[in-house]
Scaffold this active site. Structure first.
Site, PDB file in Angstrom:
ATOM      1  N   HIS A 104      34.753  32.835  55.816  1.00  0.00           N
ATOM      2  CA  HIS A 104      33.660  32.116  54.945  1.00  0.00           C
ATOM      3  C   HIS A 104      33.743  31.439  54.791  1.00  0.00           C
ATOM      4  O   HIS A 104      34.854  31.352  53.304  1.00  0.00           O
ATOM      5  CB  HIS A 104      32.383  33.051  54.461  1.00  0.00           C
ATOM      6  CG  HIS A 104      32.730  34.803  54.840  1.00  0.00           C
ATOM      7  ND1 HIS A 104      31.144  34.708  55.727  1.00  0.00           N
ATOM      8  CD2 HIS A 104      33.301  35.591  54.935  1.00  0.00           C
ATOM      9  CE1 HIS A 104      31.050  36.331  56.196  1.00  0.00           C
ATOM     10  NE2 HIS A 104      32.347  36.644  56.452  1.00  0.00           N
ATOM     11  N   HIS A 125      38.317  35.317  61.208  1.00  0.00           N
ATOM     12  CA  HIS A 125      37.048  35.293  59.755  1.00  0.00           C
ATOM     13  C   HIS A 125      37.785  35.431  58.560  1.00  0.00           C
ATOM     14  O   HIS A 125      37.964  35.590  57.898  1.00  0.00           O
ATOM     15  CB  HIS A 125      37.063  37.185  60.220  1.00  0.00           C
ATOM     16  CG  HIS A 125      36.317  37.894  59.554  1.00  0.00           C
ATOM     17  ND1 HIS A 125      36.041  38.953  59.400  1.00  0.00           N
ATOM     18  CD2 HIS A 125      35.282  37.904  58.531  1.00  0.00           C
ATOM     19  CE1 HIS A 125      34.646  39.242  58.021  1.00  0.00           C
ATOM     20  NE2 HIS A 125      34.886  38.540  57.858  1.00  0.00           N
ATOM     21  N   HIS A 172      29.371  41.146  61.618  1.00  0.00           N
ATOM     22  CA  HIS A 172      29.795  42.077  60.971  1.00  0.00           C
ATOM     23  C   HIS A 172      29.907  43.858  60.289  1.00  0.00           C
ATOM     24  O   HIS A 172      28.554  43.952  61.365  1.00  0.00           O
ATOM     25  CB  HIS A 172      29.349  41.562  59.224  1.00  0.00           C
ATOM     26  CG  HIS A 172      30.146  40.549  58.605  1.00  0.00           C
ATOM     27  ND1 HIS A 172      30.396  39.238  59.352  1.00  0.00           N
ATOM     28  CD2 HIS A 172      31.348  40.633  57.651  1.00  0.00           C
ATOM     29  CE1 HIS A 172      31.575  38.681  58.785  1.00  0.00           C
ATOM     30  NE2 HIS A 172      31.595  39.045  57.463  1.00  0.00           N
ATOM     31  N   GLU A 212      32.264  47.750  58.389  1.00  0.00           N
ATOM     32  CA  GLU A 212      32.543  47.384  57.068  1.00  0.00           C
ATOM     33  C   GLU A 212      32.623  48.268  55.841  1.00  0.00           C
ATOM     34  O   GLU A 212      33.489  48.732  55.495  1.00  0.00           O
ATOM     35  CB  GLU A 212      32.708  46.239  56.724  1.00  0.00           C
ATOM     36  CG  GLU A 212      33.220  45.411  55.050  1.00  0.00           C
ATOM     37  CD  GLU A 212      32.753  44.316  54.759  1.00  0.00           C
ATOM     38  OE1 GLU A 212      31.726  43.984  55.170  1.00  0.00           O
ATOM     39  OE2 GLU A 212      33.447  43.509  53.966  1.00  0.00           O
ATOM     40  N   ASP A 236      38.537  36.853  55.518  1.00  0.00           N
ATOM     41  CA  ASP A 236      37.695  36.514  54.573  1.00  0.00           C
ATOM     42  C   ASP A 236      37.287  35.921  53.904  1.00  0.00           C
ATOM     43  O   ASP A 236      36.190  34.818  53.805  1.00  0.00           O
ATOM     44  CB  ASP A 236      37.728  37.867  54.529  1.00  0.00           C
ATOM     45  CG  ASP A 236      35.628  38.687  54.665  1.00  0.00           C
ATOM     46  OD1 ASP A 236      34.750  37.701  55.460  1.00  0.00           O
ATOM     47  OD2 ASP A 236      36.004  39.709  54.022  1.00  0.00           O
ATOM     48  N   ASP A 237      37.448  36.037  52.899  1.00  0.00           N
ATOM     49  CA  ASP A 237      37.144  35.145  51.504  1.00  0.00           C
ATOM     50  C   ASP A 237      38.086  34.809  50.955  1.00  0.00           C
ATOM     51  O   ASP A 237      38.464  35.552  49.637  1.00  0.00           O
ATOM     52  CB  ASP A 237      35.974  35.618  50.803  1.00  0.00           C
ATOM     53  CG  ASP A 237      34.440  36.730  51.239  1.00  0.00           C
ATOM     54  OD1 ASP A 237      33.753  35.066  51.788  1.00  0.00           O
ATOM     55  OD2 ASP A 237      34.460  37.503  51.878  1.00  0.00           O
TER      56      ASP A 237
HETATM   57  N1  ADE Z   1      29.972  37.256  53.039  1.00  0.00           N
HETATM   58  C1  ADE Z   1      30.912  36.763  52.566  1.00  0.00           C
HETATM   59  N2  ADE Z   1      32.646  37.543  52.603  1.00  0.00           N
HETATM   60  C2  ADE Z   1      31.816  38.979  53.323  1.00  0.00           C
HETATM   61  C3  ADE Z   1      32.124  40.432  54.023  1.00  0.00           C
HETATM   62  N3  ADE Z   1      33.411  40.290  53.498  1.00  0.00           N
HETATM   63  N4  ADE Z   1      31.381  41.624  53.880  1.00  0.00           N
HETATM   64  C4  ADE Z   1      29.770  40.800  53.797  1.00  0.00           C
HETATM   65  N5  ADE Z   1      29.374  39.309  54.368  1.00  0.00           N
HETATM   66  C5  ADE Z   1      30.196  38.711  53.823  1.00  0.00           C
HETATM   67 ZN    ZN Z   2      32.871  38.547  55.931  1.00  0.00          ZN
END
Ligand code: ADE
Ligand code: ZN
Length: 338
Positions: free
Chosen positions: A19, A17, A197, A200, A278-279
């Site tokens: 991005h 996971h 997703h 969350e 994630d990011d």
């Molecule tokens: N796009 C990038 N990161 C995300 C996240 N944590 N939740 C939803 N969309 C995303």
């Molecule tokens: Zn994500």
């Protein structure tokens, strides 16, 4: 603890996971902005980083989409992906499943081909030069319409062989899985696997929707799974994986404190839970930082950490033979680090 940090650093893992646009470090963003002659709202790397304080998902998404605006050329997408792969190697990630958001780029007039060519060329180099295997997941932006998702699906077809699965990301509130039921059905007809997703910021109903309406193979995040006993029992029985992202959850205030994170309860229940970043450029850490943070906050044992790494391969889209190869490597690592 130092011992545990070393153990995590050396542990071979898969990341499921991530991005790619969320791995865009401010230093690279400023370099690309300069060479492409695109003004940024922030005057320095420091002032941009200082803005990374979020009270909810949408605060982050606004900055994340603003950051993508400097990505124009194939080389930009190559550089973005290559920088992540260098971090992946430093984190002992041997396999990675990368999400990209084509609509964040095509909506600005950048062609689908430019985006996927740059990313794929870096992934090929990653395999050849760094020994990291990878698959690509094309995510639809759920705040956009069904029609726009269909258009993106059609645009992807010339590159069908480069993409393993479709995904669903962006603002969960107000955009339930049902909105994309028909697009996902069409994508599955084309042979794509599916992830989404769910849970969350949203309720367990969104996880049910991702499973029953979108027929996903795994759930991205899934934090609200434990709020519904029937759902949790079904996830345990089916071993449908959750790709959990601890530092993301903390920075987006999905959990108020990592010591309240449901990951340990999920492991105890027997859910196929994995740890991911994630990011990472926005949330203060790459994969090892996520493992270390939850290991510390939840007092995870070495056996539990090994289970998380094992789950990362079990939950991956690797072929059976590659999965077996990596599980063997992990087993050898375990035996030599008892
Ligand atoms: N796009 C990038 N990161 C995300 C996240 N944590 N939740 C939803 N969309 C995303
Ligand atoms: Zn994500």
């Amino acid at each position: 603890m130092e011992n545990l940090v070393k153990f995590i650093e050396k542990l071979p893992k898969a990341e499921l996971h991530l991005h790619i646009e969320g791995s865009f470090e401010p230093e690279l963003m400023f370099r690309i902005a300069e060479r492409n002659n695109i003004p940024l709202k922030f005057t320095s790397v420091e002032s941009l980083r200082a803005a990374y304080h979020f009270t909810q998902l949408q605060d982050f998404l606004d900055l994340y989409y603003a950051g993508t605006s400097v990505l124009i050329y194939e080389k930009d997408f190559y550089d973005l992906t290559w920088d992540y792969l260098i971090q992946a190697r430093a984190n002992n990630i041997v396999h990675t499943e990368i999400m990209f958001d084509p609509q964040a780029h095509t909506a600005r007039g950048v062609s689908f081909e430019t985006v996927i060519s740059g990313i794929s060329r870096a992934l090929k180099d990653g395999e050849e030069k760094l020994g990291i295997s990878s698959v690509l997941i094309m995510s639809f932006l759920r705040h956009l319409s069904e029609a726009e998702a269909f258009k993106t699906l059609e645009e992807s077809l010339p590159y069908r062989e480069m993409i393993t699965a479709v995904g669903l990301d962006s603002s969960e509130r107000g955009n339930p899985p049902a909105k994309f039921m028909r697009v996902f059905a069409k994508a599955r007809e084309y042979g794509f696997l599916a992830v989404a997703h769910a849970g969350e910021e949203g309720p367990p109903e969104n996880i049910w929707g991702a499973l029953d309406l979108l027929h996903v193979s795994r759930i991205d995040h899934g934090n609200s799974s434990l709020l519904d006993d029937d759902l949790a029992a079904m996830l345990v029985a089916s071993q449908i994986p959750l790709t959990v992202c601890p530092l993301s959850n903390y920075r987006l205030k999905v959990v108020q404190d990592l010591s309240n994170h449901p990951l340990k309860a999920m492991l105890d229940l027997g859910l196929r839970v994995t740890v991911n970043s994630d990011d990472p450029a926005y949330f203060g850490g790459y994969l090892n930082d996520n493992y270390i943070a939850v290991a510390e906050a939840l007092s995870l044992t070495k056996d539990e950490i090994i289970q998380l790494a094992k789950n990362s391969f079990l939950a991956s889209f690797l072929s059976d033979s590659s999965r077996e190869k990596y599980l063997h490597i992990l087993n050898d690592f375990h035996l030599s680090n008892l």
